[in-house]
Motif scaffolding. Structure first.
Motif, PDB file in Angstrom:
ATOM      1  N   MET A   1      57.585  38.628  43.349  1.00  0.00           N
ATOM      2  CA  MET A   1      56.881  38.680  44.629  1.00  0.00           C
ATOM      3  C   MET A   1      55.383  38.695  44.365  1.00  0.00           C
ATOM      4  O   MET A   1      54.935  39.166  43.313  1.00  0.00           O
ATOM      5  N   ALA A   2      54.638  38.201  45.318  1.00  0.00           N
ATOM      6  CA  ALA A   2      53.190  38.102  45.097  1.00  0.00           C
ATOM      7  C   ALA A   2      52.433  38.227  46.406  1.00  0.00           C
ATOM      8  O   ALA A   2      52.989  38.022  47.493  1.00  0.00           O
ATOM      9  N   TRP A   3      51.170  38.558  46.264  1.00  0.00           N
ATOM     10  CA  TRP A   3      50.225  38.541  47.365  1.00  0.00           C
ATOM     11  C   TRP A   3      49.177  37.465  47.076  1.00  0.00           C
ATOM     12  O   TRP A   3      48.620  37.416  45.964  1.00  0.00           O
TER      13      TRP A   3
ATOM     14  N   VAL B   1      46.439  36.847  44.296  1.00  0.00           N
ATOM     15  CA  VAL B   1      45.778  38.134  44.112  1.00  0.00           C
ATOM     16  C   VAL B   1      46.528  38.990  43.100  1.00  0.00           C
ATOM     17  O   VAL B   1      45.948  39.543  42.175  1.00  0.00           O
ATOM     18  N   ALA B   2      47.834  39.109  43.292  1.00  0.00           N
ATOM     19  CA  ALA B   2      48.648  39.949  42.421  1.00  0.00           C
ATOM     20  C   ALA B   2      50.093  39.494  42.520  1.00  0.00           C
ATOM     21  O   ALA B   2      50.532  39.014  43.571  1.00  0.00           O
TER      22      ALA B   2
ATOM     23  N   LYS C   1      50.708  41.023  37.226  1.00  0.00           N
ATOM     24  CA  LYS C   1      49.455  40.353  36.918  1.00  0.00           C
ATOM     25  C   LYS C   1      48.532  40.422  38.116  1.00  0.00           C
ATOM     26  O   LYS C   1      48.999  40.502  39.269  1.00  0.00           O
ATOM     27  N   TYR C   2      47.226  40.405  37.851  1.00  0.00           N
ATOM     28  CA  TYR C   2      46.196  40.453  38.885  1.00  0.00           C
ATOM     29  C   TYR C   2      45.139  39.395  38.616  1.00  0.00           C
ATOM     30  O   TYR C   2      44.853  39.058  37.457  1.00  0.00           O
ATOM     31  N   VAL C   3      44.520  38.948  39.676  1.00  0.00           N
ATOM     32  CA  VAL C   3      43.319  38.145  39.510  1.00  0.00           C
ATOM     33  C   VAL C   3      42.211  39.072  39.034  1.00  0.00           C
ATOM     34  O   VAL C   3      42.188  40.269  39.386  1.00  0.00           O
ATOM     35  N   ASP C   4      41.300  38.576  38.225  1.00  0.00           N
ATOM     36  CA  ASP C   4      40.292  39.433  37.598  1.00  0.00           C
ATOM     37  C   ASP C   4      39.470  40.213  38.626  1.00  0.00           C
ATOM     38  O   ASP C   4      39.095  41.362  38.393  1.00  0.00           O
TER      39      ASP C   4
END
Length: 122
Positions: free
Chosen positions: A34-36, A48-49, A58-61
């Motif tokens: 799942m992601a945002w 975003v994540a 994982k995340y965007v920096d």
């Protein structure tokens, strides 16, 4: 039928916090990552994540250290806790169901919520 329903957006001052929720129906939640994503006016949508079914993240920096993604299997819900919000975080935030690659990459599928708007004032 797969449904993703986001909630929790709103208007907040810079430095404030919000928690977004995405409730998923059907079997999509248990078997998928799942992601945002977010899309600001005039900009492309960005990841975003993301969180795998096994809990890899994982995340965007630009949000590392400020945002936290989590998932609750009992509630079929994925969350995005957003702290230390900045005006540049202003966007429509969308929930997505996808796949987690062996190399830690996230691959979106065509399962999207309608989005929730986050506005951060300076």
């Amino acid at each position: 039928q797969v449904q993703l329903v986001e909630s929790g957006g709103g208007l907040v001052q810079a430095g404030g916090s919000l928690r977004l929720s995405c409730a998923a129906s059907g079997s999509i939640f248990s078997s998928n990552a799942m992601a945002w994503y977010r899309q600001a006016p005039g900009k492309q949508r960005e990841l975003v994540a993301a969180i795998s079914s096994g809990g890899s993240i994982k995340y965007v920096d630009s949000v590392k250290g400020r945002f936290t993604i989590s998932r609750d299997s009992a509630k079929n819900t994925v969350y995005l806790q957003m702290n230390s919000l900045k005006p540049e975080d202003t966007a429509a935030y969308y929930c997505n169901a996808g796949l987690w690659g062996t190399g830690g990459s996230y691959y979106e599928l065509n399962y999207w919520g309608k989005g929730t708007l986050v506005t951060v004032s300076s």
